[in-house]
Design an enzyme around this catalytic site. Structure first.
Site, short mmCIF file in Angstrom:
data_model
loop_
_atom_site.label_atom_id
_atom_site.label_comp_id
_atom_site.label_asym_id
_atom_site.label_seq_id
_atom_site.Cartn_x
_atom_site.Cartn_y
_atom_site.Cartn_z
N HIS A 1 32.82 40.93 26.64
CA HIS A 1 31.43 39.89 27.01
C HIS A 1 30.37 40.53 27.04
CE1 HIS A 1 34.01 36.21 27.47
NE2 HIS A 1 35.00 36.81 27.90
N THR B 1 25.91 30.62 26.02
CA THR B 1 26.49 29.65 25.80
C THR B 1 25.66 28.26 26.15
OG1 THR B 1 27.67 29.87 27.88
CG2 THR B 1 28.90 30.21 26.04
N LYS C 1 17.47 38.86 29.97
CA LYS C 1 17.13 37.54 29.64
C LYS C 1 15.71 36.99 29.71
CE LYS C 1 21.66 36.11 31.55
NZ LYS C 1 22.46 35.72 30.57
N LYS D 1 24.82 24.43 24.54
CA LYS D 1 24.59 23.11 25.46
C LYS D 1 23.42 22.17 25.00
CE LYS D 1 27.78 25.14 28.40
NZ LYS D 1 27.86 26.19 29.73
N LYS E 1 19.50 29.84 33.41
CA LYS E 1 20.55 30.63 33.25
C LYS E 1 20.31 31.82 34.43
CE LYS E 1 18.58 31.78 29.22
NZ LYS E 1 19.52 32.09 27.97
N ARG E 2 21.43 32.76 34.58
CA ARG E 2 21.04 33.65 35.49
C ARG E 2 19.80 34.41 35.39
NH1 ARG E 2 25.27 34.67 39.49
NH2 ARG E 2 24.28 36.50 40.02
C1 Z57 Z 1 28.96 37.05 32.14
O1 Z57 Z 1 28.63 35.91 32.58
C2 Z57 Z 1 28.84 37.49 30.63
C3 Z57 Z 1 29.17 38.71 30.48
C4 Z57 Z 1 29.75 39.61 31.20
O2 Z57 Z 1 30.20 40.84 31.01
C5 Z57 Z 1 29.89 39.34 32.79
BR1 Z57 Z 1 30.41 40.29 33.92
C6 Z57 Z 1 29.49 37.93 33.34
C7 Z57 Z 1 28.31 36.43 29.59
C8 Z57 Z 1 27.49 37.15 28.73
O3 Z57 Z 1 26.37 37.72 29.27
C9 Z57 Z 1 26.90 35.81 28.03
O4 Z57 Z 1 26.06 36.21 26.71
C10 Z57 Z 1 28.24 35.25 27.25
O5 Z57 Z 1 27.91 34.03 26.46
C11 Z57 Z 1 29.21 34.80 28.30
O6 Z57 Z 1 29.74 35.90 29.50
C12 Z57 Z 1 30.35 34.35 27.74
O7 Z57 Z 1 31.09 35.10 26.78
#
Ligand code: Z57
Length: 838
Positions: free
Chosen positions: A373, A672, A570, A676, A564-565
């Site tokens: 991810h 994501t 970001k 939304k 978002k976080r």
């Molecule tokens: C997290 O929320 C995501 C990646 C990570 O390695 C960790 Br730990 C936590 C997020 C990504 O930053 C997003 O870009 C992505 O859409 C989301 O994971 C779901 O795939």
């Protein structure tokens, strides 16, 4: 087995009161639960009592489907997806269950006939915040889609007592407050102490020869932890499939037979019991960064071992031979957090179930699949060997052995390439030694996937390049998706009704059907309805902001939202630079004609992430000045909405005109929230990063505001030597913005407060804000101009929604099923198969 005679059931009206869906029946059941479960009657019941009574009423209806589903899965020993994730960010259950049961309107009427307001009761639910952000929410969307597509599945994770912290804002700073989501009880779960599982930690290993003369290893742990499963039913949308989310709570094994583990240190072990409960105490609040803490590794082995042992128990319970584990289960690893599963499954098969290495390895690889991810180096998990060996001595041995076999394989494929061996080893030996969890996951899985096309490509070219060259056939892309049930039907009923009035309601299960909306894009009546719905939703948010923040917002302004976080990649601070740019223009020319905007922010920062917290402080400080400057009038407002959560996100997405997706290209794996927002009719301003690329491809470039460097341009610029100061000196507006912050204008004259942030931009600017600044400002100016043509904007908004069908999590799950899981749906009939046991 004796069964309760049917007439007896009829007499008790069990069937009707616990399963019936009519308004009359729902009312009766609701009052019954208020009386018999909550122990209250209307005169003295609190809102929470009513919420609980309604939750139990809904749960009864789920249980019928849940048990049916379990019976059928068990009878048929159905192939099952096991989704292992350290996070599940489920959001409130009640509303979603009403939608998926198809009884939202009936329940609304039932409670209103009892003088209550459904929205009011929905508000009562304390959401289980068992995740940080995108990764945890994705897991929740995938469980919804698996149930909806009738795919047998189990979500496995940790039942954290404290989920993600509640965020308060004091004097503009984030303050963390513990989240006690369980304080009123949780009506959605059922504890299953009879299925508890034991997990070992620490101690040492001993080699011995078994009765057949084979070399074996015995692990004598220092500590044993008991895992108690808590199950939550998850119903699909308008299906009878109810799958299970199984979360583990750590307990001390009160009467554990330590002699069986040959533990000499009784008192030490007893003391460790107190430590046991800590294991599932709290969610680590970092998104996209790893801290390397011992307790976190303990959490990982705890839930992974509980889950794998649980699967083996199920395999035996269904008379499937263990040699066919991989036929019964496919185990998806959600990032590397559960990657210890590679070593743990090997250990269980070899040490506990007498299997040979080669067969165990074959089963392990066939069972496991890994989703990556992130491209951020700081998020790649590595554990110091010393820590790892102390906690998991047997797993370390197994990892060394996997590594030995693996490196032999690499040598065979790439002879005389010692540098490659060094790079690919499961052990990082460049300094202090570490176990590399992503490498372990790649070697132990049959599938490795990224979460957006660009992300997968960058994994192959960069982060996992050596593994791509070694195992090209393992790599595949699965672009993320979101569930339209929660993020349109539940959160945006007005838009849902308008869409369904035109194209029927098949789109809820077949999101590509939204395409049919394109036929109405030139229908002035439809466009005006579309616009007035957005307007009404914005009005609701205006009221909320007035109440929450005491800020009066212009409902006709552009609602420009970044939720978002908080993370530097970001680039919430790039957004802030835009706000100040507009502010400076107004200050220089108070009569300037500017399209009014409301900048809305939501999101938490990791408690230890100083720079992210400083960015929150900056945004709030800008808001204090801008919102109260008489020159600005009602043209600009800056709003920070505290404590962003799933519940809160559902309120925010529908109200957006403009969605900010402005990460530095090559850093956001997918995103994501971008999906939304667009699904709710917001237009996107974004970089060519993550899934933005594919969203733009789908909605058409003329309906998407793109700006900034591409990923290859980012690498090229960095390779050339990036000098942010050059941009500062050559761009007058940028310089004025930075100087405005430096002057103390937003900090009551304090010139030190934001200095760390300014220094990081002026002298490093790792995420290239200055390089993208002018492109961003130009693009925003264009957005402001387009917004003035309201018909054009509405048309773009409709086309965005009509073309977002690809981004349903149903499509993602369908692709996982086809390409990775090799699994078929198992439709559930609501038959007569439930019988009460004597
Ligand atoms: C997290 O929320 C995501 C990646 C990570 O390695 C960790 Br730990 C936590 C997020 C990504 O930053 C997003 O870009 C992505 O859409 C989301 O994971 C779901 O795939």
């Amino acid at each position: 087995m004796q069964t309760v005679p049917n007439h007896q059931v009829d007499n008790l009206q069990i069937e009707d009161d616990r399963t019936g869906l009519s308004v009359e029946c729902l009312k009766r059941a609701f009052l019954d639960n208020l009386f018999y479960v909550q122990g209250k009657f209307p005169k003295i019941a609190t809102k929470n009592d009513y919420y609980m009574a309604l939750a139990y009423t809904v749960r009864d209806r789920l249980l019928q489907r849940w048990i049916n589903t379990a019976v059928i899965y068990t009878d048929r020993a159905s192939r099952t997806v096991s989704y292992l994730s350290a996070e599940f960010l489920m959001g409130p259950h009640l509303g979603n269950n009403l939608v998926n049961l198809g009884i939202y309107d009936q329940v609304k009427q039932a409670v209103s006939e009892l003088g209550l307001d459904l929205e009011d009761l929905l508000e009562q639910e304390e959401e289980p915040g068992l995740g940080n952000g995108g990764l945890g929410r994705l897991a929740a969307c995938y469980l919804d889609s698996m149930a909806t597509l009738e795919i047998p599945s189990l979500g496995y994770g940790i039942r954290y007592e404290f989920g993600i912290f509640d965020q308060d804002i004091r004097d503009g700073w984030q303050v963390e407050i513990t989240d006690k989501w369980l304080h009123c009880g949780n009506p959605w779960e059922i504890a299953r102490p009879e299925w508890a599982i034991y997990v070992r930690l620490g101690g040492h290993t001993e080699a011995y020869t078994d009765e057949r003369g084979r070399y074996r290893v015995r692990w004598i742990p220092f500590q044993v932890i008991k895992g108690v499963p808590h199950d939550t039913p998850l119903l699909g949308y308008k299906t009878n499939t109810a799958n299970t989310l199984r979360l583990w709570t750590a307990e001390a094994p009160e009467s554990f037979d330590f002699a069986a583990f040959n533990s000499g240190d009784y008192l030490g072990a007893v003391q460790e019991k107190m430590v046991s409960e800590n294991l599932s105490k709290v969610l680590y609040p970092n998104d996209d960064s790893s801290q390397g803490k011992r307790l976190r590794l303990a959490q990982q082995i705890f839930f992974v071992s509980c889950s794998l042992q649980d699967m083996i128990r199920i395999v035996f319970g269904q008379n499937v031979p263990l040699e066919k584990f991989h036929e019964k289960f496919v185990v998806q690893l959600n990032d590397t957090h559960p990657a210890i599963a590679v070593a743990e499954l090997m250990r269980l098969l070899i040490d506990e179930h007498d299997m040979g290495w080669d067969q165990a390895w074959s089963i392990t690889q066939k069972s496991l699949a890994y989703t990556n991810h992130t491209l951020l180096p700081e998020a790649l998990e590595r554990w110091p060997i010393s820590l790892f060996g102390e906690l998991l001595p047997r797993h370390l041995e197994i990892i060394y052995e996997i590594n030995y076999h693996f490196l032999e394989e690499v040598k065979a494929k790439f002879p005389a390439d010692s540098d490659r061996l060094r790079r690919m080893s499961l052990i990082d030996e460049s300094g202090e030694k570490y176990v590399r969890m992503a490498h372990l996951a790649c070697v132990g899985s049959h599938s490795i996937n990224g979460v957006a096309a660009l992300h997968t490509k960058l994994l192959q070219q960069d982060v996992l390049r050596d593994f791509y060259q070694m195992y090209p056939e393992k790599f595949n892309n699965k672009t993320n998706g979101v569930t339209p049930r929660r993020f349109i039907v539940l959160s945006n009923p007005r838009l849902t009704n308008l869409i369904s009035s035109k194209i029927g309601d098949n789109w809820v299960k077949n999101l590509k059907d939204l395409k049919h909306l394109e036929a109405f894009v030139d229908d002035p009546e439809f466009c005006s309805q579309w616009r007035s719905i957005k307007s009404a939703i914005k009005q609701d948010l205006v009221a909320y902001i007035q109440k929450q923040n005491g800020i009066t917002v212009n409902p006709d302004s552009i609602f420009d939202i970044q939720a978002k976080r908080f993370h530097e990649y970001k680039r919430q601070h790039l957004n802030a630079l835009h706000i100040i740019t507009l502010y400076n223009r107004i200050k220089a020319n108070p009569d300037i004609d500017i399209t009014p905007r409301t900048f809305i922010f939501g999101g938490k920062a990791a408690p230890g992430y100083y720079m992210a917290k400083l960015i929150i402080k900056l945004i709030n400080s800008i808001g204090d000045v801008v919102n109260n400057d008489p020159d600005v009038r009602d043209r600009l407002k800056v709003v920070f909405l505290k404590n962003y959560s799933v519940k809160f996100a559902q309120r925010v997405y529908p109200a957006a005109d403009l969605s900010e997706q402005i990460s530095m290209a090559g850093k956001e794996a997918s995103g994501t929230g971008n999906m939304k927002f667009a699904l709710n009719g917001a237009l996107t301003i974004g970089t060519l990063d993550g899934a933005n690329v594919e969203i733009r491809e789908e909605v058409g470039e003329e309906n998407f505001f793109i700006f900034g460097l591409t990923a290859p341009e980012v690498y090229a610029l960095k390779a050339r030597g990036y000098r942010p100061l050059d941009y500062y000196h050559s761009n007058r507006e940028l310089k004025a913005v930075i100087d405005r912050i430096a002057s103390g204008h937003f900090s009551h004259g304090d010139t030190k407060l934001f200095k760390p942030l300014l220094d990081s931009l002026l002298y490093r600017d790792e995420y290239l804000l200055f390089a993208d600044y002018q492109a961003y400002i130009d693009c925003q100016d264009y957005v402001s101009q387009v917004y003035r043509d309201r018909d054009r904007w509405t048309r773009m908004s409709i086309l965005n929604v009509a073309r977002m069908g690809k981004f349903s999590s149903d499509r993602s799950i369908h692709d996982y099923c086809q390409d990775i899981w090799n699994i078929q749906s198992v439709p559930i009939e609501l038959g007569e198969c439930i019988q009460a046991k004597e």
